[in-house]
Scaffold this motif. Structure first.
Motif, short mmCIF file in Angstrom:
data_model
loop_
_atom_site.label_atom_id
_atom_site.label_comp_id
_atom_site.label_asym_id
_atom_site.label_seq_id
_atom_site.Cartn_x
_atom_site.Cartn_y
_atom_site.Cartn_z
N ASP A 15 45.28 -0.98 31.82
CA ASP A 15 44.93 -0.98 33.25
C ASP A 15 43.44 -0.71 33.46
OD1 ASP A 15 47.55 -1.48 33.93
OD2 ASP A 15 48.06 0.64 34.22
N LEU A 16 42.89 0.18 32.65
CA LEU A 16 41.47 0.49 32.77
C LEU A 16 40.60 -0.74 32.54
CD1 LEU A 16 41.00 3.95 30.99
CD2 LEU A 16 40.47 3.42 33.36
N ILE A 17 40.97 -1.53 31.53
CA ILE A 17 40.16 -2.70 31.17
C ILE A 17 40.37 -3.86 32.13
CG2 ILE A 17 39.79 -4.48 29.42
CD1 ILE A 17 40.34 -2.35 27.29
N PHE A 18 41.65 -4.16 32.43
CA PHE A 18 41.93 -5.38 33.18
C PHE A 18 42.02 -5.18 34.69
CE2 PHE A 18 43.48 -6.50 28.91
CZ PHE A 18 42.77 -7.67 28.72
N GLY A 47 53.07 0.89 14.25
CA GLY A 47 53.56 -0.47 14.32
C GLY A 47 53.29 -1.22 15.62
N ASP A 48 52.66 -0.57 16.59
CA ASP A 48 52.42 -1.25 17.88
C ASP A 48 51.21 -0.65 18.58
OD1 ASP A 48 53.01 -3.18 19.77
OD2 ASP A 48 54.44 -1.94 20.85
N LEU A 49 50.10 -0.56 17.86
CA LEU A 49 48.89 0.07 18.41
C LEU A 49 48.13 -0.94 19.26
CD1 LEU A 49 47.74 2.09 15.28
CD2 LEU A 49 48.63 3.03 17.42
N ARG A 50 48.65 -1.17 20.46
CA ARG A 50 48.03 -2.09 21.41
C ARG A 50 47.50 -1.30 22.61
NH1 ARG A 50 51.39 -5.11 23.99
NH2 ARG A 50 53.20 -3.78 23.59
N ILE A 51 46.65 -1.95 23.41
CA ILE A 51 46.04 -1.24 24.54
C ILE A 51 47.06 -0.71 25.55
CG2 ILE A 51 43.72 -2.22 24.36
CD1 ILE A 51 44.46 -4.29 26.43
N PRO A 52 48.25 -1.34 25.75
CA PRO A 52 49.20 -0.73 26.69
C PRO A 52 49.78 0.58 26.18
CG PRO A 52 49.74 -3.05 26.29
CD PRO A 52 48.74 -2.64 25.26
N ASN A 53 49.66 0.82 24.88
CA ASN A 53 50.24 2.02 24.29
C ASN A 53 49.22 3.13 24.03
OD1 ASN A 53 52.76 0.81 24.32
ND2 ASN A 53 52.51 -0.05 22.27
N PHE A 81 45.18 -3.39 11.26
CA PHE A 81 44.96 -4.67 11.92
C PHE A 81 45.02 -4.50 13.44
CE2 PHE A 81 46.16 -8.67 13.84
CZ PHE A 81 45.37 -9.60 13.18
N ASP A 82 46.01 -3.73 13.91
CA ASP A 82 46.13 -3.48 15.35
C ASP A 82 44.89 -2.78 15.89
OD1 ASP A 82 48.59 -4.67 15.46
OD2 ASP A 82 49.75 -2.82 15.56
N LEU A 83 44.36 -1.83 15.12
CA LEU A 83 43.15 -1.12 15.56
C LEU A 83 41.95 -2.07 15.61
CD1 LEU A 83 43.53 2.27 13.66
CD2 LEU A 83 43.53 1.95 16.14
N GLY A 84 41.90 -3.02 14.68
CA GLY A 84 40.84 -4.02 14.72
C GLY A 84 40.95 -4.89 15.96
N PHE A 137 39.16 -5.92 21.75
CA PHE A 137 39.39 -5.85 23.19
C PHE A 137 38.33 -4.98 23.85
CE2 PHE A 137 43.78 -7.49 22.97
CZ PHE A 137 43.82 -8.20 24.16
N LEU A 138 38.03 -3.84 23.24
CA LEU A 138 37.04 -2.93 23.81
C LEU A 138 35.65 -3.56 23.84
CD1 LEU A 138 38.17 0.38 22.02
CD2 LEU A 138 38.52 -0.21 24.42
#
Length: 257
Positions: free
Chosen positions: A115-118, A151-157, A190-193, A198-199
């Motif tokens: 939410d912060l980014i988009f 296993g799911d290090l995405r920006i929504p999490n 990979f998720d952190l990359g 995104f950042l």
């Protein structure tokens, strides 16, 4: 394909009861809002009327294969029980209510990174991006020392609370077995990359419409570029969180000088 998706939504509507605002779950959790709906369950912001505090309640879906959901429920709750970190939701209890499997956990109050980014158009410069990844890595390092992969290090999490990141949603987490203990951490790296990209792109501006690879589009320090290549597996992948942290700190220091 569209018909199949529609059929699945209709099926889920029949099999998975969604609790509404002000309904009470398990005689103690009063629903304040629906936070989200994923493949494996629904999450609610609730008030624990006994403790007078906000919390999150997750309800597992019944529209998927029963054995799969049972395993998912057991794995997620057991993993959360093992974790005790200020930047990870605390596990409270698992319970069954109206033939539904549910569990409760701490409500992380803050701002969602997506939410912060988009939505709020928050921009991260290169140093801010690296610092956030460094702070996340400290949490990921703790998770890995417990023999667990997020296993799911995405920006929504990722939640930002008082300026610090917190990691939520352990629905796809799993323990590292002897067989996969080396390969699974690479999924988190990979998720952190991907998250770092995104950042960095949050502050990217270009009039060029044709898509180009990030190596050409982003003007970043060579240490940051190499960090990304290693995280994303373009060059030799990382095996240990300590090595990633070392390179992140080196990149931050290079930019600061």
């Amino acid at each position: 394909m569209q018909f199949l998706k529609l059929f699945k939504r209709v099926l889920r509507g029949f099999t998975d009861h969604q609790y509404g605002e002000n309904e009470t779950i398990y005689d103690k959790y009063k629903v304040k809002a629906v936070l989200g709906m994923g493949s494996y369950g629904m999450t609610y912001l609730c008030e624990n009327v006994e403790e007078k505090q906000l919390c999150v309640v997750k309800q597992m879906t019944k529209s998927k294969k029963k054995t799969l959901i049972r395993k998912q429920y057991q794995t997620e709750t057991e993993i959360l029980e093992q974790l005790s970190h200020p930047n990870i939701p605390r596990f409270y209890e698992r319970f069954t209510f109206e033939n539904n499997n549910l569990f409760s956990m701490e409500y992380i109050e803050g701002e969602n990174l997506e939410d912060l980014i988009f939505s709020k158009k928050k921009r991260f410069n290169e140093k801010e991006s690296l610092v956030l990844i460094r702070d996340l890595l400290h949490i990921v390092s703790y998770i890995h020392t417990k023999g667990i992969i997020h296993g799911d290090l995405r920006i929504p999490n990722v939640m930002i609370r008082n300026g610090e990141p917190c990691i939520i949603d352990f629905g796809l987490s799993e323990p590292c077995s002897v067989k996969n203990k080396d390969s699974l951490p690479m999924e988190d790296f990979f998720d952190l990359g991907d998250l770092l990209l995104f950042l960095l792109y949050s502050s990217y501006n270009s009039t060029i419409k044709k898509g180009r690879p990030w190596t050409e589009e982003l003007s970043i320090h060579e240490r940051t570029s190499q960090l990304l290549k290693n995280l994303l597996g373009v060059d030799e992948s990382y095996t240990y969180t300590s090595d990633v942290l070392h390179d992140v700190n080196q990149a931050i220091e290079s930019i600061s000088n």
